[in-house]
Scaffold this motif. Structure first.
Motif, PDB file in Angstrom:
ATOM      1  N   ALA A 148       0.825  -1.208   0.000  1.00 26.71           N
ATOM      2  CA  ALA A 148       0.000   0.000   0.000  1.00 26.71           C
ATOM      3  C   ALA A 148       0.862   1.262   0.000  1.00 26.71           C
ATOM      4  CB  ALA A 148      -0.937  -0.003   1.207  1.00 26.71           C
ATOM      5  N   MET A 149       2.165   1.107   0.206  1.00 27.64           N
ATOM      6  CA  MET A 149       3.072   2.248   0.144  1.00 27.64           C
ATOM      7  C   MET A 149       3.051   2.910  -1.235  1.00 27.64           C
ATOM      8  SD  MET A 149       6.347   0.715   2.251  1.00 27.64           S
ATOM      9  CE  MET A 149       7.272   2.253   2.343  1.00 27.64           C
ATOM     10  N   VAL A 150       2.639   2.173  -2.267  1.00 33.84           N
ATOM     11  CA  VAL A 150       2.640   2.747  -3.619  1.00 33.84           C
ATOM     12  C   VAL A 150       1.641   3.888  -3.755  1.00 33.84           C
ATOM     13  CG1 VAL A 150       3.486   0.624  -4.707  1.00 33.84           C
ATOM     14  CG2 VAL A 150       1.008   1.014  -4.501  1.00 33.84           C
ATOM     15  N   TYR A 151       0.665   3.970  -2.848  1.00 32.71           N
ATOM     16  CA  TYR A 151      -0.270   5.094  -2.888  1.00 32.71           C
ATOM     17  C   TYR A 151       0.406   6.403  -2.451  1.00 32.71           C
ATOM     18  CZ  TYR A 151      -4.122   1.748  -3.367  1.00 32.71           C
ATOM     19  OH  TYR A 151      -4.963   0.759  -3.823  1.00 32.71           O
ATOM     20  N   GLY A 152       1.494   6.265  -1.712  1.00 32.48           N
ATOM     21  CA  GLY A 152       2.179   7.439  -1.196  1.00 32.48           C
ATOM     22  C   GLY A 152       1.601   7.879   0.139  1.00 32.48           C
ATOM     23  N   ALA A 153       2.451   8.475   0.973  1.00 35.87           N
ATOM     24  CA  ALA A 153       2.028   9.029   2.263  1.00 35.87           C
ATOM     25  C   ALA A 153       2.036  10.548   2.126  1.00 35.87           C
ATOM     26  CB  ALA A 153       2.975   8.580   3.374  1.00 35.87           C
ATOM     27  N   LEU A 154       0.844  11.135   2.077  1.00 38.91           N
ATOM     28  CA  LEU A 154       0.722  12.564   1.790  1.00 38.91           C
ATOM     29  C   LEU A 154      -0.282  13.204   2.741  1.00 38.91           C
ATOM     30  CD1 LEU A 154       0.496  12.005  -2.042  1.00 38.91           C
ATOM     31  CD2 LEU A 154       2.411  13.119  -0.885  1.00 38.91           C
ATOM     32  N   ALA A 171       9.899   7.457  -5.627  1.00 38.05           N
ATOM     33  CA  ALA A 171      10.857   6.354  -5.495  1.00 38.05           C
ATOM     34  C   ALA A 171      11.862   6.589  -4.371  1.00 38.05           C
ATOM     35  CB  ALA A 171      11.587   6.150  -6.815  1.00 38.05           C
ATOM     36  N   GLU A 172      11.522   7.438  -3.409  1.00 39.95           N
ATOM     37  CA  GLU A 172      12.494   7.827  -2.386  1.00 39.95           C
ATOM     38  C   GLU A 172      12.551   6.880  -1.199  1.00 39.95           C
ATOM     39  OE1 GLU A 172      11.431  11.776  -1.356  1.00 39.95           O
ATOM     40  OE2 GLU A 172      12.018  12.629  -3.288  1.00 39.95           O
ATOM     41  N   GLY A 173      11.533   6.035  -0.992  1.00 38.95           N
ATOM     42  CA  GLY A 173      11.550   5.120   0.141  1.00 38.95           C
ATOM     43  C   GLY A 173      12.237   3.813  -0.219  1.00 38.95           C
ATOM     44  N   THR A 174      12.514   3.010   0.792  1.00 40.17           N
ATOM     45  CA  THR A 174      13.171   1.725   0.576  1.00 40.17           C
ATOM     46  C   THR A 174      12.320   0.817  -0.305  1.00 40.17           C
ATOM     47  OG1 THR A 174      14.195   1.870   2.758  1.00 40.17           O
ATOM     48  CG2 THR A 174      14.164  -0.285   1.710  1.00 40.17           C
ATOM     49  N   GLY A 175      12.795   0.536  -1.514  1.00 45.43           N
ATOM     50  CA  GLY A 175      12.111  -0.390  -2.405  1.00 45.43           C
ATOM     51  C   GLY A 175      10.846   0.131  -3.053  1.00 45.43           C
ATOM     52  N   VAL A 176      10.402   1.341  -2.716  1.00 48.09           N
ATOM     53  CA  VAL A 176       9.140   1.833  -3.266  1.00 48.09           C
ATOM     54  C   VAL A 176       9.243   2.011  -4.779  1.00 48.09           C
ATOM     55  CG1 VAL A 176       7.431   3.694  -3.224  1.00 48.09           C
ATOM     56  CG2 VAL A 176       8.491   2.929  -1.105  1.00 48.09           C
ATOM     57  N   GLY A 177      10.392   2.470  -5.254  1.00 49.24           N
ATOM     58  CA  GLY A 177      10.588   2.610  -6.696  1.00 49.24           C
ATOM     59  C   GLY A 177      10.447   1.277  -7.409  1.00 49.24           C
ATOM     60  N   ASP A 178      10.969   0.208  -6.807  1.00 47.69           N
ATOM     61  CA  ASP A 178      10.841  -1.133  -7.389  1.00 47.69           C
ATOM     62  C   ASP A 178       9.374  -1.546  -7.459  1.00 47.69           C
ATOM     63  OD1 ASP A 178      13.550  -0.916  -7.132  1.00 47.69           O
ATOM     64  OD2 ASP A 178      13.784  -2.601  -5.750  1.00 47.69           O
ATOM     65  N   LEU A 179       8.631  -1.281  -6.383  1.00 51.98           N
ATOM     66  CA  LEU A 179       7.225  -1.668  -6.329  1.00 51.98           C
ATOM     67  C   LEU A 179       6.400  -0.888  -7.354  1.00 51.98           C
ATOM     68  CD1 LEU A 179       6.726  -1.930  -2.456  1.00 51.98           C
ATOM     69  CD2 LEU A 179       7.258  -3.755  -4.076  1.00 51.98           C
ATOM     70  N   LEU A 180       6.717   0.383  -7.538  1.00 53.74           N
ATOM     71  CA  LEU A 180       6.016   1.176  -8.553  1.00 53.74           C
ATOM     72  C   LEU A 180       6.281   0.622  -9.954  1.00 53.74           C
ATOM     73  CD1 LEU A 180       6.643   4.769  -7.167  1.00 53.74           C
ATOM     74  CD2 LEU A 180       4.420   3.636  -7.362  1.00 53.74           C
ATOM     75  N   GLU A 181       7.519   0.183 -10.197  1.00 53.44           N
ATOM     76  CA  GLU A 181       7.837  -0.389 -11.507  1.00 53.44           C
ATOM     77  C   GLU A 181       7.121  -1.726 -11.696  1.00 53.44           C
ATOM     78  OE1 GLU A 181       9.045  -0.759 -15.265  1.00 53.44           O
ATOM     79  OE2 GLU A 181       9.234   1.023 -13.990  1.00 53.44           O
ATOM     80  N   ILE A 182       7.013  -2.525 -10.640  1.00 51.58           N
ATOM     81  CA  ILE A 182       6.263  -3.781 -10.727  1.00 51.58           C
ATOM     82  C   ILE A 182       4.789  -3.495 -11.018  1.00 51.58           C
ATOM     83  CG2 ILE A 182       5.452  -5.771  -9.381  1.00 51.58           C
ATOM     84  CD1 ILE A 182       8.186  -5.743  -7.966  1.00 51.58           C
ATOM     85  N   GLU A 183       4.248  -2.439 -10.407  1.00 55.65           N
ATOM     86  CA  GLU A 183       2.865  -2.035 -10.692  1.00 55.65           C
ATOM     87  C   GLU A 183       2.695  -1.663 -12.166  1.00 55.65           C
ATOM     88  OE1 GLU A 183       0.057  -1.532  -8.746  1.00 55.65           O
ATOM     89  OE2 GLU A 183       0.810  -1.955  -6.727  1.00 55.65           O
ATOM     90  N   ARG A 184       3.677  -0.963 -12.716  1.00 58.97           N
ATOM     91  CA  ARG A 184       3.597  -0.584 -14.136  1.00 58.97           C
ATOM     92  C   ARG A 184       3.653  -1.828 -15.029  1.00 58.97           C
ATOM     93  NH1 ARG A 184       6.161   4.326 -12.349  1.00 58.97           N
ATOM     94  NH2 ARG A 184       8.231   3.348 -12.239  1.00 58.97           N
TER      95      ARG A 184
END
Length: 387
Positions: A148-154, A171-184
């Motif tokens: 759920a981190m892919v939604y962002g904390a805002l 993509a600034e958090g640990t592994g979040v950039g990887d998870l966003l790419e997997i979502e794409r």
């Protein structure tokens, strides 16, 4: 916490008998064939440890699953699964997936100690290879697990976020950039491979023998609170994640799904339940110190991880609810389990201290260390302004 309900089985009819004009051996054979035809063949990557191992055991024990194919770089403990030992980035995985109906891809590395470049290469290439191989092998469904981190904390996030909410993480958090790419990759896969269904499951803060920047937050002697922030905490126990993944495997639900406990806890409730007092710092000081400590290699967590302790990213689990799924754990129960797991560990700004460090520093010394780092950042900024 109450124990899981036993599986409900259809009642047997004691008066039922084989037809007299049918040979018993034929009846037994047909019954065996009927059982063999029931349920999907499910392949699980990352099956030897963590969530993958728990899910493999769960599926192997289910009457609704025909066979479990377990894939990892080492053999796990589930004896009833069919094991294949290989790297998920190896194109040969397509042959191992042949005959499977569903693939659950859990071979994702979010370890805080992994080199970021190597981690990204493994995670993104692994997901890409599994999706391509699944399509080539005739698999009709792939289940991916991100966060759920892919939604962002805002600060302007709704409480809770809809599962259809825009993915606004960076993509600034640990592994979040990887998870966003997997979502794409997940969104592109059905277009690239017609007939392939992709389901994405996004758990909240995952707890249950896990080690993440967010679970380490509760290993600190003080809970760092950024002044003016309004965090909200929603947890997900690994058992609930596995049951949600099983729902996806059995096609009781599909699409993009969030999973977690119902509701959330405010920061004040977390502090009261945990008994850990807060340490409040101005935003500029906290973020500056976190960035500085990570840049010089003292902590594994980038400054982006701090946002997930500052602002809400609570998610609705309406799609699973509509399908009949319910979490067995509450936020309060998961937090209690997490606190029990991390008891005796000492972490400062995401860096876990060894026994000697913890003994020497103690809780007060650890707090001073973080405040000292913040002071260094403040002095450096003042010096730049004067210059």
């Amino acid at each position: 916490m109450s124990s899981p309900d036993p599986q409900v089985r259809a009642p047997r009819n004691p008066s039922a008998r084989p037809s007299p004009d049918r040979h018993p051996s034929t009846t037994a054979l047909r019954a065996a064939e009927s059982v063999a035809a029931r349920g999907p063949v499910v392949a699980v990557t990352g099956a030897a440890s963590g969530v993958g191992a728990l899910l493999t055991e769960r599926l192997a024990a289910s009457d609704d699953i025909k066979q479990v194919v377990a894939i990892d770089e080492r053999r796990g403990e589930c004896a009833s699964a069919q094991w294949h030992i290989l790297d998920v980035r190896d194109p040969a995985i397509a042959e191992r997936l042949r005959g499977a109906d569903v693939v659950v891809h859990l071979a994702v590395d979010l370890d805080l100690g992994t080199d970021p470049a190597a981690r990204t290469a493994y995670n993104v290439r692994g997901a890409q290879t599994v999706l391509t191989a699944a399509a080539a092998a005739g698999v009709h469904r792939v289940v991916l697990c991100t966060s759920a981190m892919v939604y962002g904390a805002l600060p302007d996030n709704e409480l809770p976020l809809s599962e259809d909410a825009e993915l606004r993480a960076t993509a600034e958090g640990t592994g979040v950039g990887d998870l966003l790419e997997i979502e794409r990759l997940a969104r592109r896969a059905p277009r690239a491979h017609p007939g392939l269904n992709v389901t994405v499951v996004r758990p909240a803060v995952l707890v249950g023998d896990t080690d993440t920047a967010l679970t380490r937050y509760f290993e600190s002697p003080r809970l760092l609170v950024v002044a003016g922030s309004h965090p909200a905490w929603q947890f997900c126990h690994v058992e609930d994640l596995c049951s949600a993944l099983e729902y996806a495997v059995l096609e009781k639900v599909d699409g993009e799904l969030a999973v977690g406990c119902d509701g959330w806890l405010e920061q004040e409730e977390v502090e009261e339940l945990s008994g850990i007092r807060r340490m409040e710092l101005p935003s500029a000081v906290a973020l500056g110190a976190a960035a500085r400590l990570h840049r010089i290699g003292l902590t594994p967590s980038p400054a982006g991880d701090l946002a997930y302790t500052m602002y809400p990213w609570v998610v609705s689990v309406s799609r699973l609810h509509d399908a009949g799924w319910r979490p067995r754990w509450t936020n309060e129960e998961v937090l209690a389990e997490l606190l029990e797991e991390v008891a005796g560990r000492h972490t400062v700004a995401g860096r876990r201290l060894g026994r000697k460090d913890a003994t020497a520093a103690g809780a007060a010394g650890a707090t001073v260390a973080l405040l000292g780092a913040a002071a260094v950042v403040r002095r450096a900024r003042k010096a730049r302004r004067r210059g």
